[in-house]
Write a protein that holds these residues in place. Structure first.
Motif, PDB file in Angstrom:
ATOM      1  N   LYS A  82       7.678  -4.799 -38.058  1.00 12.48           N
ATOM      2  CA  LYS A  82       8.110  -6.283 -38.451  1.00 12.48           C
ATOM      3  C   LYS A  82       7.066  -6.958 -39.055  1.00 12.48           C
ATOM      4  O   LYS A  82       7.138  -7.869 -40.041  1.00 12.48           O
ATOM      5  CB  LYS A  82       8.982  -7.178 -37.523  1.00 12.48           C
ATOM      6  N   ALA A  83       5.721  -6.831 -38.579  1.00  7.39           N
ATOM      7  CA  ALA A  83       4.574  -7.541 -39.041  1.00  7.39           C
ATOM      8  C   ALA A  83       3.380  -6.594 -38.761  1.00  7.39           C
ATOM      9  O   ALA A  83       3.288  -5.940 -38.177  1.00  7.39           O
ATOM     10  CB  ALA A  83       4.558  -8.968 -38.181  1.00  7.39           C
ATOM     11  N   VAL A 101       4.835  -7.200 -48.342  1.00  9.80           N
ATOM     12  CA  VAL A 101       5.555  -7.999 -48.543  1.00  9.80           C
ATOM     13  C   VAL A 101       6.908  -7.559 -49.425  1.00  9.80           C
ATOM     14  O   VAL A 101       8.031  -7.994 -48.920  1.00  9.80           O
ATOM     15  CB  VAL A 101       5.024  -9.024 -49.508  1.00  9.80           C
ATOM     16  N   GLY A 102       6.580  -6.706 -50.198  1.00  9.96           N
ATOM     17  CA  GLY A 102       7.567  -5.898 -51.089  1.00  9.96           C
ATOM     18  C   GLY A 102       8.579  -5.171 -50.137  1.00  9.96           C
ATOM     19  O   GLY A 102       9.858  -5.053 -50.625  1.00  9.96           O
ATOM     20  N   MET A 103       8.357  -5.009 -48.780  1.00 11.22           N
ATOM     21  CA  MET A 103       9.225  -4.196 -48.162  1.00 11.22           C
ATOM     22  C   MET A 103       9.749  -5.168 -46.985  1.00 11.22           C
ATOM     23  O   MET A 103      10.538  -4.388 -46.147  1.00 11.22           O
ATOM     24  CB  MET A 103       8.687  -2.891 -47.417  1.00 11.22           C
ATOM     25  N   LEU A 115       5.787  -8.777 -42.524  1.00 10.14           N
ATOM     26  CA  LEU A 115       5.168  -9.889 -42.942  1.00 10.14           C
ATOM     27  C   LEU A 115       3.809  -9.729 -42.513  1.00 10.14           C
ATOM     28  O   LEU A 115       3.229  -9.261 -41.375  1.00 10.14           O
ATOM     29  CB  LEU A 115       5.550 -10.925 -41.667  1.00 10.14           C
ATOM     30  N   PRO A 116       2.866  -9.981 -43.560  1.00  9.59           N
ATOM     31  CA  PRO A 116       1.403  -9.754 -43.299  1.00  9.59           C
ATOM     32  C   PRO A 116       0.908 -11.037 -42.791  1.00  9.59           C
ATOM     33  O   PRO A 116       0.784 -12.194 -43.435  1.00  9.59           O
ATOM     34  CB  PRO A 116       0.689  -9.547 -44.650  1.00  9.59           C
ATOM     35  N   LEU A 117      -0.072 -10.888 -41.486  1.00  2.00           N
ATOM     36  CA  LEU A 117      -0.529 -12.125 -40.900  1.00  2.00           C
ATOM     37  C   LEU A 117      -1.995 -11.736 -40.794  1.00  2.00           C
ATOM     38  O   LEU A 117      -2.296 -10.652 -40.643  1.00  2.00           O
ATOM     39  CB  LEU A 117       0.134 -12.455 -39.638  1.00  2.00           C
ATOM     40  N   SER A 176       6.582 -16.644 -33.638  1.00  2.00           N
ATOM     41  CA  SER A 176       7.639 -17.777 -33.989  1.00  2.00           C
ATOM     42  C   SER A 176       7.337 -18.535 -35.103  1.00  2.00           C
ATOM     43  O   SER A 176       6.209 -18.417 -35.756  1.00  2.00           O
ATOM     44  CB  SER A 176       7.767 -18.694 -32.850  1.00  2.00           C
ATOM     45  N   GLY A 177       8.271 -19.246 -35.700  1.00  2.00           N
ATOM     46  CA  GLY A 177       8.211 -20.023 -36.891  1.00  2.00           C
ATOM     47  C   GLY A 177       8.398 -19.204 -38.373  1.00  2.00           C
ATOM     48  O   GLY A 177       8.199 -19.609 -39.375  1.00  2.00           O
ATOM     49  N   ILE A 178       9.145 -17.908 -38.038  1.00  2.00           N
ATOM     50  CA  ILE A 178       9.089 -16.933 -39.237  1.00  2.00           C
ATOM     51  C   ILE A 178      10.321 -17.753 -40.259  1.00  2.00           C
ATOM     52  O   ILE A 178      10.353 -17.595 -41.628  1.00  2.00           O
ATOM     53  CB  ILE A 178       9.531 -15.818 -38.684  1.00  2.00           C
ATOM     54  N   ALA A 179      11.372 -18.373 -39.652  1.00  2.00           N
ATOM     55  CA  ALA A 179      12.357 -18.813 -40.681  1.00  2.00           C
ATOM     56  C   ALA A 179      11.905 -19.922 -41.491  1.00  2.00           C
ATOM     57  O   ALA A 179      12.369 -20.181 -42.575  1.00  2.00           O
ATOM     58  CB  ALA A 179      13.579 -19.581 -39.633  1.00  2.00           C
ATOM     59  N   ASP A 180      10.678 -20.762 -40.978  1.00  2.00           N
ATOM     60  CA  ASP A 180      10.160 -21.442 -42.075  1.00  2.00           C
ATOM     61  C   ASP A 180       8.802 -21.223 -42.757  1.00  2.00           C
ATOM     62  O   ASP A 180       7.916 -21.783 -42.788  1.00  2.00           O
ATOM     63  CB  ASP A 180      10.190 -22.805 -41.298  1.00  2.00           C
ATOM     64  N   MET A 181       8.739 -19.741 -42.719  1.00  3.00           N
ATOM     65  CA  MET A 181       7.383 -19.202 -43.348  1.00  3.00           C
ATOM     66  C   MET A 181       6.985 -19.995 -44.511  1.00  3.00           C
ATOM     67  O   MET A 181       7.521 -19.978 -45.485  1.00  3.00           O
ATOM     68  CB  MET A 181       7.420 -17.736 -43.250  1.00  3.00           C
ATOM     69  N   LYS A 182       5.627 -20.003 -44.587  1.00  2.36           N
ATOM     70  CA  LYS A 182       5.100 -20.630 -45.873  1.00  2.36           C
ATOM     71  C   LYS A 182       3.759 -19.951 -46.123  1.00  2.36           C
ATOM     72  O   LYS A 182       3.229 -19.525 -45.327  1.00  2.36           O
ATOM     73  CB  LYS A 182       4.975 -22.086 -46.208  1.00  2.36           C
ATOM     74  N   PRO A 183       3.193 -19.866 -47.523  1.00  2.00           N
ATOM     75  CA  PRO A 183       2.060 -19.203 -47.640  1.00  2.00           C
ATOM     76  C   PRO A 183       1.071 -20.088 -47.022  1.00  2.00           C
ATOM     77  O   PRO A 183       0.882 -21.519 -47.001  1.00  2.00           O
ATOM     78  CB  PRO A 183       1.771 -19.338 -49.234  1.00  2.00           C
TER      79      PRO A 183
END
Length: 914
Positions: A813-814, A829-831, A834-836, A858-865
């Motif tokens: 997943k990440a 990202v295209g698949m 999540l890259p962290l 956590s915080g994935i629902a509100d992920m931002k660059p």
């Protein structure tokens, strides 16, 4: 702001063209265009031409027109490439995806024909031919026949796509390499087309499903490699959302000295720019030294942009571009390019001084003959340091030789030899005697077992090809031969090469050294080097020999060229021939002889190295426009094998359930018109712990499929014999093979099982060792999500979308790493992965992470660059490491892609709304 207010007209080639003039932005006081790098000017024109107030807004245009040089945070723009370039290894899975999307649309009651390229797509079939046969006149015929035997199903799919999709052309096998064909024929530089009753002209631009798409930058065309999934979105009419890049200017001065080639230059450029850290940046070359380089020299440097990490290695259009278009039978186009580029402010005269984010200076007169290896293109080795470099690889050191410049500097002022050493056999190396074709052969550590003149990087450059032929001629005249343990091959990137080599009378000399034509395709450069002699493979295995390869390619990653070869070296075609003659890499070719002639006299590299003037004269005389005209007039026709493939045009593809090459992919199973709410990652396990510079070859190998590995087991269960396995690359249309091959490189180093190499991991909490695929499936059965922990430069190398596709299919997943390479990050990202990245100054070692932990993000629902995402890692003893990882998304649109489960589900949902 109305884009029609920016239209002007120009005459070129007896016709009038309309174009969008970015200079009007300056006239209106909106932006200073003259200060912009040429590559940024192309983006300005692109957004101006596509300005619609919806997808491309006025603020988007002004963001790029007022390019700031450096950016503290990402500013995204919607860019519309004019066309898409593909090769078959990435093209086949892309066609499979498009066919599956048509099925999904049909299942939901829509029109499957909505899934159709809206811009030109050109696929060149170049990645499948292998060097099974070599060293004979009929090697190419046998290799091509075997290629079709192995790949018939894949080629039928491509021919179906050509018949069933609009705007989709296929260059058949046995024609050339996509980037060289793009350079010599497909590249327009300026595109002309009728729109709204007017004939418009605009800059050529593209994305390609191969990382070396950048080769076309050498002609002033904007283009770079992307994942197949991104390319699919672009061809379906979606913009390519990108962050405004920084542009590093490389100011070139001076001139290459005699004996120094464009290959030597690009290897030094690669080393220097890797040190500069230009990942996700444009590089733009300029200055008086750049003006001294031919268009094909520039193409060589642009080709290796992925190796130095840049998005592009851009050379602006100038008179050398125009000359090359004329040479390659595009004289009418050359006139259009010259006139339009000048009118558009895209023609570099040498007097402009654009502003750059940073500047690197490079004096071409200081470049020395060199190779790169043993496992990274940036590992630059000056030619007279080759022996010492190999000693270091083997664990022993010697004093460094004094710097020696070009090939001719062995001579003192009187013309006598200086600093030369007598011929000697390898010293303290292990040597073993074997029998090959009834001959006694000595082989050991440092022996070269593959020498390949190959790859678009260098075979697109007539200077180094002519030079190789002349060097071979001189060597044969001196009585030198290539040792029997060296597998030699000549595989150019276009048929034009053989035309001019034949006209120059150089083919017989190359063949005398074993460099017979073996095909027209990528071959050794991508790992399709074919088998070694059984006795050579046997002795390598038994004695764990460190044998080597030398090739005129662009990549030399561990286990890429051949799984049994530990040291791989990049070199010019001329040095490939020279090292083949020496038969070993552990030799200082500047000071030591290549070998002995039949009279026992030493022959040195200087003795056979051709003069620059001689090479130039051969190029001028024998590289003829008519060869380009004749070969490219029939480029889409194909050979007899291609013509005999029978396929039926249809809207949807007829899947063969028994096929082990082409299978309906699972990406759209249970597809819904609306995405589900994305959740946090809870109780995840690390599948792998990786170090630095993990390549996409490590993640998704392209070469041989080991019979004992999960992919090999699958194929055997399906009744496929080991001899018919073909390669991972050829099986990319079958997700069952490819997911089993993910992280399947036999040299991959998963630190969960260190020091063991190969596709193994530990399954927790049992702490049992098993294949990575088997562990992933056990985790999946227990509904355990997975992550991968990496180091610096995670995902370097090819634009291999299966490195991301396989990752998601295994349940990852990440990925948390210290840094990512550009294309692989985009592919993840295209698949929907999540890259962290760890915060600056932190990594898994500093945080005490060993892979036994259970992870929650956590915080994935509100992920931002750039958002800091809380991560908790709970160890088996119950203690926890809490840290933050930075969300490595570049744009808000990328967040949408991840939330939708990837770019293709996102695009499909958008199309279903129309």
């Amino acid at each position: 702001m109305e884009r029609e207010a920016f239209v002007r007209r120009i005459s070129a080639g007896h016709r009038e063209y309309s174009y969008y003039d970015i200079q009007i932005l300056a006239e209106k006081g909106l932006a200073d265009i003259s200060r912009l790098p040429f590559s940024i000017r192309i983006l300005v024109e692109n957004l101006l031409r596509k300005l619609d107030g919806y997808v491309v807004r006025e603020e988007d245009l002004l963001h790029i027109a007022k390019w700031a040089g450096k950016y503290g945070s990402s500013v995204e723009i919607p860019y519309h490439p004019a066309r898409v370039l593909m090769q078959d290894f990435t093209g086949v899975p892309a066609v499979v995806d498009l066919a599956a999307m048509r099925d999904a649309v049909k299942k939901l009651g829509g029109d499957p024909r909505k899934i159709n390229p809206l811009i030109p797509v050109e696929l060149v079939t170049d990645h499948s031919v292998q060097v099974d046969y070599f060293g004979t006149d009929d090697a190419i015929r046998k290799n091509v026949a075997l290629e079709y035997e192995r790949n018939k199903e894949r080629y039928e799919l491509l021919k179906w796509a050509q018949k069933s999709f609009d705007n989709f052309k296929v260059v058949p096998p046995n024609s050339g390499i996509c980037h060289q064909v793009n350079l010599e024929y497909l590249g327009r530089v300026i595109i002309t087309s009728e729109q709204d009753g007017q004939l418009f002209a605009w800059p050529d631009s593209l994305v390609g499903t191969d990382s070396h798409t950048t080769m076309i930058n050498g002609l002033g065309v904007m283009g770079w490699g992307v994942g197949g999934i991104e390319a699919e979105a672009v061809m379906l009419g979606q913009p390519y959302f990108m962050s405004i890049p920084e542009v590093v200017g490389v100011k070139m001065t001076g001139k290459l000295r005699p004996g120094v080639t464009a290959t030597d230059l690009v290897l030094r450029v690669t080393q220097k720019l890797r040190e500069k850290q230009v990942v996700e940046k444009f590089v733009e070359f300029y200055g008086p030294g750049m003006k001294e380089l031919s268009a094909t020299d520039r193409a060589t440097i642009a080709n290796m942009s992925p190796e130095y990490g840049a998005t592009m290695g851009y050379f602006p259009v100038d008179e050398k571009t125009v000359e090359y278009l004329k040479l390659t039978n595009r004289a009418e186009q050359a006139e259009i390019v010259e006139n339009c580029a000048k009118a558009m402010g895209l023609f570099y005269t040498g007097t402009e001084e654009p502003e750059y984010s940073d500047i690197v200076e490079m004096d071409l007169s200081g470049i020395q003959p060199a190779i790169a290896g043993p496992s990274r293109p940036q590992d630059h080795i000056v030619l007279n340091e080759t022996e010492n470099s190999f000693d270091a690889l083997m664990g022993c050191e010697h004093e460094r030789d004094a710097d020696i410049g070009d090939i001719s500097t062995f001579l003192d002022e009187s013309g006598s030899r200086t600093g030369r050493e007598e011929y000697c056999e390898p010293g303290e190396r292990r040597r073993f005697h074997i029998r090959i074709n009834d001959k006694d052969v000595s082989i050991g550590d440092g022996s070269i077992v593959i020498a390949a003149i190959t790859s678009c990087t260098n075979t697109s450059n007539p200077f180094v090809l002519m030079g190789a032929g002349l060097l071979a001629k001189n060597a044969v005249k001196k009585g030198l031969k290539v040792p029997p343990h060296v597998k030699t091959s000549l595989v150019p990137g276009s048929r034009v090469v053989m035309d001019y080599l034949e006209d120059a009378g150089l083919i017989p000399w190359l063949e005398a050294l074993g460099f017979h034509l073996a095909g027209f395709g990528c071959t050794t450069c991508i790992g399709n080097s074919g088998p070694l002699h059984p006795e050579i493979e046997k002795i390598i295995k038994e004695k764990d020999l460190t044998v080597t390869s030398v090739l005129s390619g662009n990549r030399n990653f561990e286990a890429r060229i051949h799984q049994m070869i530990k040291g791989n070296y990049l070199a010019s075609p001329m040095l490939v021939v020279a090292f083949a003659l020496a038969g070993r890499i552990d030799i200082n070719l500047v000071k030591k002889p290549l070998g002995l002639n039949p009279n026992g006299e030493p022959v040195y590299l200087e003795d056979i190295w051709p003069e620059n003037e001689e090479i130039e004269a051969m190029v001028q005389k024998h590289v003829k426009t008519e060869y380009y005209r004749d070969e490219y007039a029939k480029i889409f026709d194909g050979d007899t094998f291609w013509k005999n493939l029978e396929v039926t045009e249809s809207t949807t593809f007829a899947w063969n359930p028994s096929s082990t090459y082409i299978k309906h992919p699972p990406y759209f199973e249970n597809f819904k018109a609306e995405p589900e709410q994305i959740a946090d990652i809870s109780d995840a396990r690390p599948l792998l712990l990786m170090g630095d510079s993990v390549t996409t070859d490590h993640i998704s190998p392209a070469g041989a499929i080991p019979a004992e590995y999960p992919a090999g087991q699958y194929l055997r269960e399906k009744g496929t014999e080991v001899k018919d396995f073909n390669s991972y690359g050829s099986r990319r249309g079958n997700h069952e093979v490819m997911m089993r091959g993910t992280f399947g490189n036999i040299r991959i180093k998963n630190q969960l099982v260190s020091p063991k190499e190969g596709s193994f991991t530990r399954k927790f909490p049992e702490n049992g060792e098993m294949y990575i695929y088997d562990a992933a499936m056990k985790y999946k059965s227990g509904n355990t999500p997975l992550i991968v922990l990496g180091g610096k430069e995670y995902g370097t190398g090819s634009s291999r979308d299966w490195a991301a596709k396989g990752t998601i299919l295994l349940g990852v997943k990440a990925v948390i790493a210290e840094s990512f390479e550009r294309i692989h990050r985009s592919n993840l990202v295209g698949m929907g992965v999540l890259p962290l990245i760890f915060k600056k100054g932190e990594n898994r070692q500093s945080l005490g992470l060993d892979g036994s932990e259970i992870y929650s993000i956590s915080g994935i629902a509100d992920m931002k660059p750039g958002k800091a995402m809380p991560v908790k890692a709970v160890k088996p003893d119950g203690t926890a490491a809490d840290f933050e990882a930075i969300c490595r998304l570049n744009t808000d649109v990328e967040a949408e892609y991840v939330a939708n489960g990837g770019i293709l589900p996102y695009v499909l949902r958008q199309l279903m709304k129309d």
